[in-house]
Write an enzyme that holds these catalytic residues in place. Structure first.
Site, short mmCIF file in Angstrom:
data_model
loop_
_atom_site.label_atom_id
_atom_site.label_comp_id
_atom_site.label_asym_id
_atom_site.label_seq_id
_atom_site.Cartn_x
_atom_site.Cartn_y
_atom_site.Cartn_z
N HIS A 170 0.85 -1.19 0.00
CA HIS A 170 0.00 0.00 0.00
C HIS A 170 0.89 1.24 0.00
O HIS A 170 1.90 1.29 0.71
CB HIS A 170 -0.88 0.00 1.26
CG HIS A 170 -1.70 1.23 1.45
ND1 HIS A 170 -1.46 2.15 2.45
CD2 HIS A 170 -2.77 1.71 0.76
CE1 HIS A 170 -2.33 3.12 2.37
NE2 HIS A 170 -3.14 2.89 1.35
N ASN A 171 0.53 2.24 -0.82
CA ASN A 171 1.34 3.47 -0.90
C ASN A 171 2.83 3.14 -0.92
O ASN A 171 3.62 3.60 -0.10
CB ASN A 171 1.03 4.40 0.29
CG ASN A 171 -0.34 5.04 0.17
OD1 ASN A 171 -1.02 4.91 -0.86
ND2 ASN A 171 -0.77 5.75 1.20
N GLU A 200 1.46 -0.04 -5.41
CA GLU A 200 0.51 1.07 -5.56
C GLU A 200 1.26 2.34 -5.98
O GLU A 200 2.33 2.66 -5.42
CB GLU A 200 -0.25 1.33 -4.27
CG GLU A 200 -1.33 2.39 -4.45
CD GLU A 200 -2.20 2.58 -3.22
OE1 GLU A 200 -3.35 2.99 -3.38
OE2 GLU A 200 -1.70 2.34 -2.10
N ASP A 202 0.41 6.36 -6.56
CA ASP A 202 -0.51 7.50 -6.47
C ASP A 202 -0.07 8.57 -7.47
O ASP A 202 1.00 9.17 -7.29
CB ASP A 202 -0.44 8.09 -5.05
CG ASP A 202 -1.72 7.87 -4.28
OD1 ASP A 202 -2.71 7.49 -4.90
OD2 ASP A 202 -1.73 8.08 -3.07
N HIS A 215 1.56 11.26 -1.90
CA HIS A 215 0.28 11.07 -1.21
C HIS A 215 -0.45 12.41 -1.25
O HIS A 215 -0.09 13.34 -0.53
CB HIS A 215 0.53 10.61 0.24
CG HIS A 215 -0.67 9.97 0.85
ND1 HIS A 215 -0.85 9.87 2.20
CD2 HIS A 215 -1.77 9.39 0.29
CE1 HIS A 215 -1.99 9.25 2.45
NE2 HIS A 215 -2.56 8.95 1.31
N GLU A 249 -3.43 4.71 -8.51
CA GLU A 249 -4.41 5.60 -7.86
C GLU A 249 -4.35 6.88 -8.67
O GLU A 249 -3.53 7.77 -8.42
CB GLU A 249 -4.00 5.82 -6.40
CG GLU A 249 -5.08 6.42 -5.53
CD GLU A 249 -6.23 5.48 -5.24
OE1 GLU A 249 -7.37 5.98 -5.15
OE2 GLU A 249 -6.00 4.27 -5.11
#
Length: 637
Positions: A170-171, A200, A202, A215, A249
């Site tokens: 995640h991230n 992931e 973003d 983020h 994302e």
């Protein structure tokens, strides 16, 4: 005989007289002895009789004996040695068959062990083994707890992607917290080196038409999208040859989405999966069919058939807009899904099941908003088997969701679903790839326990890889299996369309495993002040709720070097296929709590039986060799 060998090995190093601590460490290394420098420093100091920082050959011999002559190993050796000095080849065969559960054993293997580990040449030539050779064998990788037959890809890799647990992060760009921490390429590199297969990214609009990764709406630093993709390209298949999924994302404008698409195509080339594979136009391919491929996971316009019709056409400037209903997750239990009402004993199973169905249909969210999303056709058409589709309900997915559509579900919603509708969740994950991610309030990059989502078959349980602790220990332990390839085949009961499995209601007639572990000793545990740690060990099982168990040893006072416990622990495990076992060594602290010394986690079914060494790892996942536990394992099923 061993004394003669020892003197022959070290005498040249003492020609000049005494040696220093530094030379003693080098000599131990020359003798093939792994040691913790701090432990050796204390032992050196205790045996330096004149306190001059230099020791004699006899003093070094004492140090060597303290480090290598472990009583528990001597006891095992003496049990099988006819004269307590030498193991004959037949004695070694007997030990391996009776204690190490070696099946299909032959004398040639015993002979190979002697040739590999016996350091005294005349003993080796006689096809015998001295205690020195036996100790070296017991300290070797061949006697580790993890069975080396699982350290390569051994599972059937031709099932569809839905049939596998997939190591997911995640991230991935963050290496600290979610608000202020730095974004760094190392996040991607370290995750890939650990075998992570779903990353992931973003993506946001950057200056000069260059998309950036960070983020959003926080103070985390920014990376160029193209440098992230270049790093992934370099490290994607170092740890595993199986496919890497880039979970985008995407917050970029259509023009910068086109830049992203161009970057992906230019960097990955043929490795980027941009069209369906032959024979997989209406079903998900397998990890085997997707070897060395990069898959893009993102929102997509239209169907796969429409994508194929556009093959070869120029899609730049083509943009589609659609409305999406966004549901705002409620963190408090009372604001989302309702808990089921108490079910009385007078109700039969069908009534309970009907009530469960009614409860599941209660909306999990109350706040909704409509957002308009613009998607570049160039980027959309790179999404093939991993289209992101908003999860609405299991009923809706069963009616309308396509084979190439996957869901992302926040941990709070996913947790409610596991409690209210575990069996429906399992039937859903049997058909569709499901990704679970940490809730937004985890600003410190903390993690949830992934086990509860593996229990219902979720393929992509995404964790913050940068954050050490129990969840990442479980993650690393689970994906030790199948050669650290990042893909682990789910148990049959999570793949069968007729499954009746429910992690909360394990069937009585299943086949449990009785696991017994004798915790014998510790070996050079990470030292605390003056080697005087008050050491204890916790052994914990993680799996379905009924299998969650924890047992703790007694405390051995003021001994981190060679604590002896000789305690036995037994666990009855109902669903061993999902169970992990975690060993944790701690230093007892009466005021500030216990101090973590090291841990090791692995799948229960990947354990060797017999006398085994448990290697310990730091909070950050680094090896603490030679720190380890010495145990005896047996299990019945």
């Amino acid at each position: 005989m061993e004394n003669k060998w020892f003197l022959l090995m070290v005498r040249d190093d003492f020609k000049g007289g005494k040696i220093t601590l530094e030379k003693a460490l080098k000599l131990l290394e020359k003798l093939g002895i792994q040691c913790n420098t701090i432990h050796v420093k204390y032992i050196f100091k205790d045996n330096d009789r004149l306190k001059q920082g230099r020791i004699t050959i006899e003093e070094f011999r004492t140090i060597y004996r303290i480090i290598t002559y472990r009583e528990e190993i001597i006891e095992i050796f003496n049990t099988y040695s006819e004269n307590r000095k030498i193991l004959l080849e037949k004695n070694l065969v007997e030990f391996l068959m009776q204690e190490q559960y070696t099946l299909g054993f032959s004398k040639s293997i015993a002979s190979e062990i002697i040739q590999k580990y016996e350091p005294i040449e005349e003993v080796k030539q006689a096809h015998q083994m001295s205690f020195e050779g036996f100790r070296r064998y017991m300290d070797s990788s061949e006697c580790l707890l993890f069975d080396n037959k699982y350290d390569h890809v051994y599972q059937d890799m031709t099932h569809p992607l839905t049939d596998y647990f997939i190591s997911s992060s995640h991230n991935t760009y963050l290496i600290s917290d979610q608000l202020w921490g730095p974004s760094d390429l190392w996040g991607y590199i370290s995750a890939l080196v650990k075998g992570c297969r779903c990353l992931e990214i973003d993506c946001w609009d950057g200056s000069q038409n260059e998309p950036i990764v960070y983020h959003g709406y926080t103070f985390t630093s920014k990376l160029l999208f193209k440098t992230v993709i270049q790093a992934i390209h370099k490290y994607a298949f170092i740890a595993s040859e199986y496919p890497v999924v880039l979970s985008l994302e995407n917050h970029c404008s259509p023009s910068q989405q086109e830049v992203m698409a161009d970057t992906l195509l230019a960097t990955f080339g043929d490795a980027l999966l941009s069209y369906t594979l032959d024979n997989f136009s209406d079903r998900l391919p397998s990890p085997e069919a997707l070897k060395f491929k990069i898959l893009v996971r993102n929102k997509k316009i239209g169907t796969l058939h429409e994508t194929l019709e556009r093959k070869g056409s120029d899609k730049h400037g083509q943009v589609e807009e659609f409305e999406e209903e966004e549901e705002i997750e409620q963190e408090e239990d009372g604001s989302g899904a309702q808990e089921p009402e108490p079910v009385g004993d007078f109700q039969d199973d069908s009534a309970k099941e009907e009530q469960s169905k009614r409860v599941v249909r209660i909306p999990l969210f109350r706040k909704k908003k409509i957002t308009k999303i613009k998607i570049s056709m160039a980027l959309s058409d790179l999404v093939i088997y991993t289209k992101v589709e908003k999860f609405k309900s299991f009923h809706h997915s069963n009616l309308y969701q396509q084979f190439n559509e996957s869901n992302s579900i926040g941990e709070s919603q996913a947790r409610k679903l596991t409690k209210l509708a575990a069996r429906e969740f399992i039937l859903h994950t049997r058909k569709f790839i499901t990704r679970v991610y940490p809730k937004a309030t985890r600003a410190d990059s903390s993690n949830f326990n992934p086990q509860e989502f593996w229990n219902v078959g979720c393929q992509m349980v995404a964790l913050n890889f940068q954050t050490p602790g129990l969840p990442m220990d479980l993650q690393n332990g689970k994906f030790l299996d199948n050669g650290c390839s990042g893909y682990v085949l789910k148990p049959r009961f999570l793949r069968d369309k007729k499954t009746k499995f429910n992690p909360h209601k394990v069937l009585i007639d299943n086949n449990p495993l009785t696991l017994t572990i004798r915790l014998i000793s510790g070996i050079q545990l990470p030292p605390s002040y003056q080697n005087k740690a008050d050491t204890l060990v916790i052994i914990e099982i993680f799996g379905v709720p009924n299998d969650q168990m924890k047992q703790q040893s007694r405390v051995i006072k003021k001994n981190a070097f060679n604590p002896r416990w000789n305690e036995t622990f037994t666990f009855v495990i109902q669903v061993p296929e999902l169970a992990l076992v975690r060993f944790v060594a701690e230093n007892q602290g009466l005021i500030a709590g216990n101090e973590f010394l090291g841990q090791y986690t692995l799948p229960v079914l990947c354990m060797n039986r017999g006398y085994r060494r448990v290697p310990l790892f730091s909070k950050m996942g680094e090896s603490l060799e030679p720190a380890s536990l010495f145990i005896y394992v047996w299990y019945i099923r």
